[in-house]
Design an enzyme around this catalytic site. Sequence first.
Site, mmCIF file in Angstrom:
data_model
loop_
_atom_site.group_PDB
_atom_site.id
_atom_site.type_symbol
_atom_site.label_atom_id
_atom_site.label_comp_id
_atom_site.label_asym_id
_atom_site.label_seq_id
_atom_site.Cartn_x
_atom_site.Cartn_y
_atom_site.Cartn_z
ATOM 1 N N HIS A 35 9.654 -73.735 -0.677
ATOM 2 C CA HIS A 35 9.416 -73.610 0.765
ATOM 3 C C HIS A 35 9.047 -74.981 1.334
ATOM 4 O O HIS A 35 8.666 -75.894 0.595
ATOM 5 C CB HIS A 35 8.329 -72.565 1.030
ATOM 6 N N GLY A 82 17.336 -70.887 2.363
ATOM 7 C CA GLY A 82 16.638 -69.630 2.092
ATOM 8 C C GLY A 82 16.684 -68.628 3.241
ATOM 9 O O GLY A 82 17.103 -67.480 3.050
ATOM 10 N N ASP A 87 18.196 -67.328 -1.123
ATOM 11 C CA ASP A 87 17.431 -66.632 -2.187
ATOM 12 C C ASP A 87 18.247 -65.453 -2.716
ATOM 13 O O ASP A 87 18.273 -65.171 -3.916
ATOM 14 C CB ASP A 87 16.099 -66.102 -1.640
ATOM 15 N N ASP A 107 5.244 -70.958 -0.655
ATOM 16 C CA ASP A 107 4.090 -71.375 0.137
ATOM 17 C C ASP A 107 3.308 -70.132 0.528
ATOM 18 O O ASP A 107 3.734 -69.388 1.411
ATOM 19 C CB ASP A 107 4.572 -72.123 1.382
ATOM 20 N N HIS A 114 12.070 -64.611 6.018
ATOM 21 C CA HIS A 114 12.923 -63.907 5.049
ATOM 22 C C HIS A 114 12.113 -63.416 3.847
ATOM 23 O O HIS A 114 12.580 -63.440 2.717
ATOM 24 C CB HIS A 114 14.058 -64.826 4.596
ATOM 25 N N ASP A 117 13.743 -61.240 1.265
ATOM 26 C CA ASP A 117 14.662 -61.933 0.348
ATOM 27 C C ASP A 117 13.884 -62.594 -0.792
ATOM 28 O O ASP A 117 14.312 -62.598 -1.951
ATOM 29 C CB ASP A 117 15.459 -63.024 1.084
ATOM 30 N N ARG A 123 11.547 -60.128 -7.675
ATOM 31 C CA ARG A 123 11.728 -58.828 -8.339
ATOM 32 C C ARG A 123 12.900 -58.894 -9.322
ATOM 33 O O ARG A 123 12.819 -58.359 -10.440
ATOM 34 C CB ARG A 123 11.967 -57.727 -7.301
HETATM 35 O O1 LIG Z 1 13.306 -70.653 2.107
HETATM 36 C C1 LIG Z 1 13.477 -70.979 0.966
HETATM 37 C C2 LIG Z 1 13.184 -70.066 -0.133
HETATM 38 O O2 LIG Z 1 12.737 -68.810 0.275
HETATM 39 C C3 LIG Z 1 13.977 -72.313 0.632
HETATM 40 O O3 LIG Z 1 15.131 -72.611 1.373
HETATM 41 P P1 LIG Z 1 15.540 -74.117 1.613
HETATM 42 O O4 LIG Z 1 15.574 -74.796 0.297
HETATM 43 O O5 LIG Z 1 16.897 -74.069 2.264
HETATM 44 O O6 LIG Z 1 14.490 -74.689 2.533
#
Ligand SMILES: O=C(CO)COP(=O)(O)O
Length: 148
Positions: A35, A82, A87, A107, A114, A117, A123
């Site tokens: 994140h 993500g 993800d 984080d 999301h 996701d 999981r």
């Molecule tokens: O959001 C993420 C994982 O949930 C990471 O995505 P990015 O690597 O595109 O920022």
Amino acid sequence: MTASLSSSAATPVSDTLPGTPAAARRRLRIALIAHDGKKDEMVMLATEFAGLLKQCELVATGTTGSRLQAEVGLEVERMLSGPHGGDLQIGARLAVGGVDAVVFLRDPMTPQPHEPDINALVRACDVHDVPCATNVSSARLLLRGLMV
Ligand SMILES: O=C(CO)COP(=O)(O)O
């Protein structure tokens, strides 16, 4: 250190352990995801383990992958970002045996749009018994374990 493993996409990670003859090994497939609040830590971690990671097949979510390419010089297959489904793409690959280990620096202090996701990917790791490290300390243990 070895990061070469046998060739089937469905080969369990147990077949990648040191007892496997070198000729039967294929490269470890590792997913790297972070994140925004954890991307600097991911870059530091990947720099620390660059020797191992350069021997592996790497897949990452979009922005994480860009940073690993640009700042660590790693060859990385980039999925969607993500929040746009990255993800889920990695989770789908993992579910059919295409990922051996996941480093997912989440984080915990920042809500993510999301979240479903993210939970689905973690999981999927549990369903398919794929090692998944969600913080730097556990990631170090996992990556060190893969260097045996
Ligand atoms: O959001 C993420 C994982 O949930 C990471 O995505 P990015 O690597 O595109 O920022």
